[in-house]
Design an enzyme around this catalytic site. Structure first.
Site, PDB file in Angstrom:
ATOM      1  N   LEU A  60       0.827  -1.209   0.000  1.00  0.00           N
ATOM      2  CA  LEU A  60       0.000   0.000   0.000  1.00  0.00           C
ATOM      3  C   LEU A  60       0.863   1.261   0.000  1.00  0.00           C
ATOM      4  O   LEU A  60       0.561   2.241   0.678  1.00  0.00           O
ATOM      5  CB  LEU A  60      -0.955   0.002   1.200  1.00  0.00           C
ATOM      6  N   CYS A  61       1.956   1.228  -0.768  1.00  0.00           N
ATOM      7  CA  CYS A  61       2.822   2.401  -0.877  1.00  0.00           C
ATOM      8  C   CYS A  61       3.142   2.683  -2.349  1.00  0.00           C
ATOM      9  O   CYS A  61       4.245   3.065  -2.689  1.00  0.00           O
ATOM     10  CB  CYS A  61       4.097   2.223  -0.059  1.00  0.00           C
ATOM     11  N   GLY A  62       2.147   2.437  -3.203  1.00  0.00           N
ATOM     12  CA  GLY A  62       2.307   2.749  -4.617  1.00  0.00           C
ATOM     13  C   GLY A  62       3.354   1.859  -5.279  1.00  0.00           C
ATOM     14  O   GLY A  62       3.462   0.664  -4.994  1.00  0.00           O
TER      15      GLY A  62
END
Length: 296
Positions: free
Chosen positions: A87-89
């Site tokens: 969930l950090c691109g």
């Protein structure tokens, strides 16, 4: 067209998702401030350490194993620093692409011969390179749950010992360097052997202006500082990666929250249209029924 109940359920689901992403953004922002403060405080210290080592290398009379470049490179070690969570691109994927490109361009022969080894810091790197049959010699999952210098120095001490024993001829490190909340620099840099030319080149102008008297002597100080310099180099990379990860996660969760807001607006518009259509249909049926009764 979906019925009103389905649309209401989707709206509630989007609202719940938006609350989660908003909370994760706030958590990432708090962690980013802490990580940013640590890396900002570390950068001047690392730069000064590099300057001091440059002076000492320039004045040293002995040869050190950590400075000696082997005649042939037979074994290569690559330390890869990723995140433990997603969930950090594209934070991890962009780094992995750069690492694989570097391997294809510079170390493809070592990979095929099995002389390319990886040290993976973070669960994402372990998972990614483990699936691709790379030779992973050390794994450090959940490393960023508690970032402390002793954990980092333990990794580097082991690498230094292996380098001195001749297990590896070249050591590189790959990580994301923190640039801003929305941008990271992907770095693949050499760790061992330490290149005296680059150190002396950076300090050449300063060294010409000042002279120092060392106690006990240059060689003894350098013998102690070289491992410290390497520990600090890995520590700085860990802090850079940690700050970059939090910045990437904060940006990704902010974008996700904005997307959830837009999706909710679209769903509410669709719900109102469907509701209006249902009301219009009911009114038309009532009028038709009443008209039929009058005609009867």
């Amino acid at each position: 067209m979906a019925n009103l109940r389905d649309i209401r359920n989707r709206i509630e689901s989007v609202k719940n998702t938006r609350q989660i992403t908003k909370a994760m953004k706030m958590v990432a922002a708090a962690k980013l401030r802490k990580a940013q403060n640590r890396i900002i405080a570390t950068r001047p210290y690392a730069a000064k350490m590099k300057e001091i080592v440059a002076r000492l290398v320039n004045d040293a009379s002995e040869e050190y194993q950590l400075l000696r470049k082997p005649e042939t490179t037979d074994e290569v070690l690559l330390i890869i620093i990723s995140s433990d969570r997603g969930l950090c691109g594209a934070f991890n994927n962009n780094l992995f692409k750069m690492v694989e490109k570097t391997i294809e361009e510079d170390y493809l022969k070592y990979k095929k011969e099995g002389t390319l080894s990886l040290v993976c810091v973070g669960r994402k790197a372990i998972k990614h390179f483990g699936k691709r049959n790379y030779n992973i010699v050390a794994e450090y999952p959940n490393f960023f749950d508690e970032v402390k210098f002793p954990k980092v120095s333990a990794i580097m001490r082991k690498v230094i010992r292996q380098f001195n024993d001749g297990e590896y001829d070249e050591v590189k490190i790959a990580y994301n360097e923190f640039k801003s909340v929305i941008a990271q620099n992907r770095i693949v840099e050499s760790v061992l052997p330490i290149e005296p030319e680059s150190l002396v080149k950076e300090d050449k102008e300063i060294g010409a202006q000042k002279e120092y008297i060392y106690e006990p002597d240059v060689d003894e100080i350098l013998k102690r500082l070289l491992p410290s310099h390497l520990n600090l180099q890995l520590w700085k990379a860990i802090l850079e990666s940690n700050a970059a990860e939090q910045g990437a996660r904060m940006t990704a969760m902010d974008n996700a929250t904005e997307n959830a807001n837009e999706l909710q607006e679209d769903l509410e518009l669709e719900y109102n249209r469907a509701r209006q259509t249902a009301i219009t249909t009911e009114i038309s049926e009532i009028i038709s029924g009443a008209q039929a009764l009058e005609d009867a």
